[in-house]
Design an enzyme around this catalytic site. Sequence first.
Site, short mmCIF file in Angstrom:
data_model
loop_
_atom_site.label_atom_id
_atom_site.label_comp_id
_atom_site.label_asym_id
_atom_site.label_seq_id
_atom_site.Cartn_x
_atom_site.Cartn_y
_atom_site.Cartn_z
N HIS A 306 -4.64 -0.08 8.03
CA HIS A 306 -3.72 1.06 8.05
C HIS A 306 -2.39 0.66 7.42
O HIS A 306 -1.94 -0.47 7.59
CB HIS A 306 -3.48 1.53 9.49
CG HIS A 306 -2.96 2.91 9.59
ND1 HIS A 306 -1.62 3.21 9.46
CD2 HIS A 306 -3.59 4.10 9.77
CE1 HIS A 306 -1.46 4.52 9.58
NE2 HIS A 306 -2.64 5.08 9.76
N ASP A 363 -10.38 6.47 12.26
CA ASP A 363 -11.68 6.88 11.73
C ASP A 363 -12.82 6.00 12.19
O ASP A 363 -13.99 6.32 11.94
CB ASP A 363 -11.62 6.88 10.19
CG ASP A 363 -10.68 7.95 9.68
OD1 ASP A 363 -9.69 7.60 9.00
OD2 ASP A 363 -10.90 9.12 10.02
C1 SDX Z 1 -6.04 7.60 7.71
O1 SDX Z 1 -1.22 7.04 6.83
C2 SDX Z 1 -1.76 7.56 7.85
O2 SDX Z 1 -1.12 7.77 8.85
C3 SDX Z 1 -3.23 7.95 7.68
C4 SDX Z 1 -3.96 8.39 8.93
C5 SDX Z 1 -3.45 9.70 9.45
O3 SDX Z 1 -3.62 9.97 10.65
O4 SDX Z 1 -2.98 10.53 8.62
O5 SDX Z 1 -3.84 7.40 9.94
C6 SDX Z 1 -5.45 8.61 8.63
O6 SDX Z 1 -6.04 7.80 6.53
C7 SDX Z 1 -6.54 6.29 8.29
C8 SDX Z 1 -7.02 5.30 7.19
C9 SDX Z 1 -8.45 5.70 6.79
N1 SDX Z 1 -8.90 4.86 5.63
C10 SDX Z 1 -9.79 3.89 5.77
O7 SDX Z 1 -10.27 3.53 6.84
C11 SDX Z 1 -10.21 3.25 4.44
C12 SDX Z 1 -10.21 1.73 4.59
N2 SDX Z 1 -8.83 1.29 4.76
C13 SDX Z 1 -8.13 0.88 3.57
O8 SDX Z 1 -8.56 1.31 2.35
C14 SDX Z 1 -6.64 0.62 3.76
O9 SDX Z 1 -6.52 -0.13 4.89
C15 SDX Z 1 -5.69 1.80 3.81
C16 SDX Z 1 -5.89 2.71 2.66
C17 SDX Z 1 -5.88 2.56 5.08
C18 SDX Z 1 -4.26 1.24 3.77
O10 SDX Z 1 -4.06 0.69 2.52
P1 SDX Z 1 -2.73 -0.14 2.17
O11 SDX Z 1 -1.72 -0.06 3.24
O12 SDX Z 1 -2.33 0.24 0.78
O13 SDX Z 1 -3.24 -1.61 2.21
P2 SDX Z 1 -3.86 -2.37 0.95
O14 SDX Z 1 -4.97 -1.54 0.35
O15 SDX Z 1 -2.75 -2.83 0.07
O16 SDX Z 1 -4.54 -3.63 1.66
C19 SDX Z 1 -3.77 -4.82 1.96
C20 SDX Z 1 -4.81 -5.94 1.97
C21 SDX Z 1 -5.62 -6.02 0.68
O17 SDX Z 1 -6.08 -7.34 0.54
P3 SDX Z 1 -5.25 -8.39 -0.44
O18 SDX Z 1 -5.06 -7.67 -1.77
O19 SDX Z 1 -3.95 -8.67 0.28
O20 SDX Z 1 -6.17 -9.60 -0.54
O21 SDX Z 1 -5.77 -5.67 3.00
C22 SDX Z 1 -7.05 -5.47 2.41
C23 SDX Z 1 -6.81 -5.16 0.95
O22 SDX Z 1 -7.94 -5.54 0.16
N3 SDX Z 1 -7.65 -4.33 3.11
C24 SDX Z 1 -8.94 -4.23 3.42
C25 SDX Z 1 -9.08 -3.03 4.11
N4 SDX Z 1 -7.88 -2.42 4.20
C26 SDX Z 1 -7.01 -3.23 3.58
N5 SDX Z 1 -9.99 -5.06 3.17
C27 SDX Z 1 -11.19 -4.65 3.62
N6 SDX Z 1 -11.40 -3.51 4.30
C28 SDX Z 1 -10.38 -2.67 4.56
N7 SDX Z 1 -10.59 -1.56 5.23
#
Ligand code: SDX
Length: 429
Positions: A306, A363
């Site tokens: 998140h 989720d």
């Molecule tokens: C919602 O914002 C809100 O409030 C949203 C929400 C709401 O109520 O409105 O809470 C609802 O959207 C919840 C999130 C649902 N999405 C998912 O579950 C999809 C999986 N999660 C990710 O794609 C990610 O965690 C996000 C999109 C939720 C957040 O993305 P960020 O903050 O941009 O983080 P990032 O993509 O830059 O990740 C940072 C690191 C990366 O690794 P490095 O580049 O540092 O090596 O963490 C890793 C990412 O690869 N990472 C994950 C991951 N989430 C982040 N690796 C594997 N699996 C994941 N789920």
Amino acid sequence: MGEFAELTFRGRTIRLPVVEGTEGDIGLDVSSLRSELGAITMDPGFANTGSCRSAITFIDGEQGILRYRGYDIADLAEHTTFLETAMLLLKGELPTKPELDAFTESVKEYMVLHEDVRHFFNAFPKDAHPMAVAGAVVGSLSTFYPEAMDPRNVEESRESCRRLLAKLPTIIAWSYKHSRGRPMAYPHHSMGYVENFLHMLFSAPYRDYVPDPLVVRALEMIFVLHADHEQNCSTSTVRVVGSAQANMFAAISAGVWALWGPLHGGANQALIEMLEHIRQSGLTPRQFIDQVKNKTSTIRLMGFGHRVYKNYDPRAKVLKKAAFEALERLGIQNELLDLAVRLEEAALTDDYFIERKLYPNVDFYSGIILKAIGIPLTMFTAIFAIGRMPGWLAQFHEMQRDPETRIARPRQVYTGQARRDFLPIEQRG
Ligand code: SDX
């Protein structure tokens, strides 16, 4: 002058006023940055950028705290109905019983769609995704209420709020009925808001669907948990569109489109698809986690991570407990829940997730409950949209009333070609 931060650049020092929130959250006001230093901030994804002051929802991502208007999310999920929480978000206070009854009746009155809207559904392919239908129909509602075009008209805006709260469940239920080639069911005045949604989703002319109170309560709680989440992607989209003085239907339709993304509201559907893939492929949780950690793969552990929560999402805690309770009371042995728990255990003990502070988000368990109570998989994100509607509306109105509101128009750093002379076409190539 209150507290400030100092910024020095190329020999020039300026002061950035500090904006402090109720809970001690701090913002540095950079609105004078470009005029005083000739520079802008850069913050892809706005991870460190505040777009507004807001009194609606507070999140502490480090502590895993979520409150709507000061009330803790676990209390609201356990003790309120969805429309009670909607009133809290919209009006700022929990309603009295007479206030809630009057509001509930006024919303239910609007659950029926204009008969001309019913014909829209016949134009969609049977396999149209409910979010595509929802975004299109919500946006088109503006054509039925020309008097509600000015978002600054308080009385019309209040009516439009009720219309949107009331009509989205009907739109989504009717999109499902159209996908199954079944006749639309109309809301019953005798039923509540959630019962009516389930009735419109599952009733047939020859058989009324009588909602199980357990299913109603589970869905009510899911809607409450999704009702608002400060400046998330879809809410920020609603605010950006509304900042141009576009009408409420246009802004909310834009919010629906943003929520559809698998990184946002689409994650609940993607989560179930991920669990089904793991189960059918015979992968162990550890093997799947290893695939996720492999940077050459684009696989993500859906429902994890998140932008704000660097701790357990408090909504996920409530949903995990509710998932076990719902499945036990429904007498369902759910392999997906067992798999989800094992995935969570594997991830939370793995350095990759620990180092990045990746925890279950809203989720991770919501989809398991939705599946157990019989909601079709393609409807999961649409369920999220129904839940998020009061938050979008409350944030839209707060923005309209905020004297600091200006049209949203970010700047950029240009990295393209420097000036060059025009080349007539006969001299090219
Ligand atoms: C919602 O914002 C809100 O409030 C949203 C929400 C709401 O109520 O409105 O809470 C609802 O959207 C919840 C999130 C649902 N999405 C998912 O579950 C999809 C999986 N999660 C990710 O794609 C990610 O965690 C996000 C999109 C939720 C957040 O993305 P960020 O903050 O941009 O983080 P990032 O993509 O830059 O990740 C940072 C690191 C990366 O690794 P490095 O580049 O540092 O090596 O963490 C890793 C990412 O690869 N990472 C994950 C991951 N989430 C982040 N690796 C594997 N699996 C994941 N789920």
